[in-house]
Scaffold this motif. Structure first.
Motif, mmCIF file in Angstrom:
data_model
loop_
_atom_site.group_PDB
_atom_site.id
_atom_site.type_symbol
_atom_site.label_atom_id
_atom_site.label_comp_id
_atom_site.label_asym_id
_atom_site.label_seq_id
_atom_site.Cartn_x
_atom_site.Cartn_y
_atom_site.Cartn_z
ATOM 1 N N CYS A 10 6.865 -62.030 17.599
ATOM 2 C CA CYS A 10 6.287 -62.071 18.950
ATOM 3 C C CYS A 10 7.317 -61.878 20.049
ATOM 4 N N ILE A 11 7.044 -60.948 20.935
ATOM 5 C CA ILE A 11 7.800 -60.825 22.188
ATOM 6 C C ILE A 11 7.019 -61.686 23.192
ATOM 7 N N MET A 12 7.556 -62.864 23.440
ATOM 8 C CA MET A 12 6.820 -63.854 24.247
ATOM 9 C C MET A 12 7.032 -63.523 25.722
ATOM 10 N N ASP A 13 6.222 -62.623 26.247
ATOM 11 C CA ASP A 13 6.458 -62.128 27.608
ATOM 12 C C ASP A 13 5.410 -62.651 28.585
ATOM 13 N N GLY A 14 5.767 -62.664 29.858
ATOM 14 C CA GLY A 14 4.799 -62.961 30.920
ATOM 15 C C GLY A 14 4.832 -64.385 31.461
ATOM 16 N N VAL A 54 10.267 -65.181 16.825
ATOM 17 C CA VAL A 54 9.947 -65.111 18.255
ATOM 18 C C VAL A 54 11.177 -64.770 19.091
ATOM 19 N N PHE A 55 10.919 -63.980 20.142
ATOM 20 C CA PHE A 55 12.004 -63.578 21.045
ATOM 21 C C PHE A 55 12.077 -64.615 22.164
ATOM 22 N N GLY A 56 13.089 -65.449 22.104
ATOM 23 C CA GLY A 56 13.230 -66.525 23.071
ATOM 24 C C GLY A 56 14.064 -66.149 24.273
ATOM 25 N N PHE A 57 15.148 -65.410 24.030
ATOM 26 C CA PHE A 57 16.074 -65.062 25.124
ATOM 27 C C PHE A 57 16.921 -63.887 24.656
ATOM 28 N N SER A 58 16.986 -62.862 25.514
ATOM 29 C CA SER A 58 17.672 -61.642 25.082
ATOM 30 C C SER A 58 19.097 -61.566 25.629
ATOM 31 N N THR A 59 19.871 -60.670 25.060
ATOM 32 C CA THR A 59 21.238 -60.429 25.544
ATOM 33 C C THR A 59 21.211 -59.918 26.983
ATOM 34 N N GLU A 60 20.071 -59.358 27.396
ATOM 35 C CA GLU A 60 19.929 -58.824 28.764
ATOM 36 C C GLU A 60 19.480 -59.896 29.760
ATOM 37 N N ASN A 61 18.922 -61.003 29.252
ATOM 38 C CA ASN A 61 18.328 -62.005 30.138
ATOM 39 C C ASN A 61 19.350 -62.877 30.879
ATOM 40 N N TRP A 62 20.629 -62.793 30.518
ATOM 41 C CA TRP A 62 21.648 -63.639 31.164
ATOM 42 C C TRP A 62 21.835 -63.323 32.646
ATOM 43 N N VAL A 63 21.399 -62.137 33.070
ATOM 44 C CA VAL A 63 21.585 -61.767 34.486
ATOM 45 C C VAL A 63 20.533 -62.420 35.392
ATOM 46 N N ARG A 64 19.601 -63.136 34.836
ATOM 47 C CA ARG A 64 18.595 -63.800 35.670
ATOM 48 C C ARG A 64 19.245 -64.911 36.510
ATOM 49 N N PRO A 65 18.543 -65.365 37.562
ATOM 50 C CA PRO A 65 19.126 -66.430 38.397
ATOM 51 C C PRO A 65 19.591 -67.615 37.552
ATOM 52 N N VAL A 177 3.894 -58.451 18.040
ATOM 53 C CA VAL A 177 3.006 -58.861 19.141
ATOM 54 C C VAL A 177 3.778 -58.758 20.447
ATOM 55 N N ARG A 178 3.154 -58.186 21.468
ATOM 56 C CA ARG A 178 3.733 -58.307 22.808
ATOM 57 C C ARG A 178 2.638 -58.788 23.747
ATOM 58 N N THR A 179 2.948 -59.828 24.489
ATOM 59 C CA THR A 179 1.944 -60.443 25.369
ATOM 60 C C THR A 179 2.077 -59.913 26.785
ATOM 61 N N THR A 183 2.808 -52.845 27.624
ATOM 62 C CA THR A 183 2.624 -51.977 26.445
ATOM 63 C C THR A 183 3.859 -51.123 26.179
ATOM 64 N N ARG A 184 4.952 -51.790 25.876
ATOM 65 C CA ARG A 184 6.177 -51.067 25.507
ATOM 66 C C ARG A 184 6.977 -51.931 24.539
ATOM 67 N N VAL A 185 7.855 -51.282 23.786
ATOM 68 C CA VAL A 185 8.688 -52.056 22.868
ATOM 69 C C VAL A 185 9.819 -52.694 23.657
ATOM 70 N N SER A 186 10.516 -53.638 23.017
ATOM 71 C CA SER A 186 11.615 -54.338 23.665
ATOM 72 C C SER A 186 12.847 -54.153 22.781
ATOM 73 N N ASN A 187 13.922 -54.833 23.131
ATOM 74 C CA ASN A 187 15.147 -54.758 22.317
ATOM 75 C C ASN A 187 15.063 -55.826 21.218
HETATM 76 C C1 IPE Z 1 11.557 -59.824 26.490
HETATM 77 O O1 IPE Z 1 11.165 -60.125 27.745
HETATM 78 C C2 IPE Z 1 12.570 -60.836 26.130
HETATM 79 C C3 IPE Z 1 12.012 -62.090 25.701
HETATM 80 C C4 IPE Z 1 10.752 -62.343 25.500
HETATM 81 C C5 IPE Z 1 12.983 -63.123 25.485
HETATM 82 P P1 IPE Z 1 11.749 -59.321 28.993
HETATM 83 O O2 IPE Z 1 10.818 -59.596 30.104
HETATM 84 O O3 IPE Z 1 13.179 -59.614 29.179
HETATM 85 O O4 IPE Z 1 11.501 -57.844 28.439
HETATM 86 P P2 IPE Z 1 12.221 -56.460 28.503
HETATM 87 O O5 IPE Z 1 13.680 -56.704 28.340
HETATM 88 O O6 IPE Z 1 11.814 -55.905 29.793
HETATM 89 O O7 IPE Z 1 11.650 -55.678 27.360
#
Ligand code: IPE
Ligand code: IPE
Ligand code: MG
Length: 228
Positions: A10-14, A54-65, A177-179, A183-187
């Motif tokens: 699961c890509i737990m998005d949103g 489950v995707f909890g936190f990505s290598t790209e998410n560190w730039v968030r506030p 699963v992507r929530t 409608t796109r894939v993630s890393n």
């Molecule tokens: C995907 O969510 C990462 C996690 C669910 C942890 P993002 O919102 O960061 O998605 P991308 O990077 O735009 O695909």
């Protein structure tokens, strides 16, 4: 899907959008998301899922506030601390992400400790395996595997790369699963989800329900019975 083994990823998005729609801070969306993950784990066990990743936190998410990142880190400490609950469900916890010893790894010590403890404490459970991807990126994982092979001088093949992924025993994904209507894939698990169907759910992650999960499992079953 081999025999009865079902692997749902699961890509737990949103979470952020869920909170915004309610006039709440993004952090409230992440809190609700973590709580819903606990509910989805229970549903997955009940529905006979063998692997939930489950995707909890990505290598790209560190730039968030910084405050949002800190909140998400705390929630992962909480998630990995749910040992009693996981034991009751006979769930084994695993983790994938940048190895802590690597220079590029960003996972703070207190989260490292919570991860190590959860893995250790649930090791003898024999039911579903819950794998949490934290500080995880699929491209980084594949590059890491390639670099491991280069250093060892082994030939680079599909099999040797697969054997050097973070968790080589993780089976192929049966349904991704992507929530949140994205409608796109993630890393996420790019190597492991080759050929898998994608179940796009309209619900934001905090609202993802057991009936959404049933739909995803049904899609996995339909796909596995269709020829290549
Ligand atoms: C995907 O969510 C990462 C996690 C669910 C942890 P993002 O919102 O960061 O998605 P991308 O990077 O735009 O695909
Ligand atoms: C997914 O929800 C959780 C993480 C990436 C940690 P988001 O935080 O990406 O929520 P949206 O996509 O902004 O709504
Ligand atoms: Mg998002």
């Amino acid at each position: 899907m081999y025999g009865s083994c079902v692997h749902v990823a699961c890509i737990m998005d949103g979470n952020g959008r869920w909170a915004r729609q309610r006039g709440l801070p993004r952090t409230a969306g992440h809190t609700a998301g973590e709580e819903n993950l606990a509910a989805v784990v229970r549903a997955a066990v009940r529905l006979g899922v063998d692997h939930l990743t489950v995707f909890g936190f990505s290598t790209e998410n560190w730039v968030r506030p910084r405050q949002e990142v800190r909140h998400i880190l705390g929630l992962h400490e909480k998630l990995f601390g749910r040992i009693t609950e996981l034991d009751e469900l006979n769930v084994r916890v695993r983790w994938i992400g940048r190895p802590f010893a690597e220079r590029s790894a960003r996972t703070p010590r207190y989260v490292q400790r919570a991860i190590a403890k959860a893995i250790r404490d649930t090791e003898s459970n024999t039911g579903m395996t819950l794998t949490v991807a934290f500080d995880y990126g699929s491209r980084t994982e594949i590059a890491h595997a390639a670099e491991t092979l280069r250093r060892s001088g082994r030939p680079v093949t599909v099999e040797s790369i697969a054997s050097c992924l973070y968790e080589p025993e993780l089976p192929a994904v049966d349904v991704l699963v992507r929530t949140s209507g994205e409608t796109r894939v993630s890393n996420f698990l790019l190597w492991q989800s080759q050929g898998a169907p994608i179940s796009f759910a309209e619900a934001a992650w905090p609202d993802y329900s057991s009936s959404d999960l049933e739909d995803a499992i049904a899609l996995a079953r339909r796909t596995s019975s269709s020829p290549n």
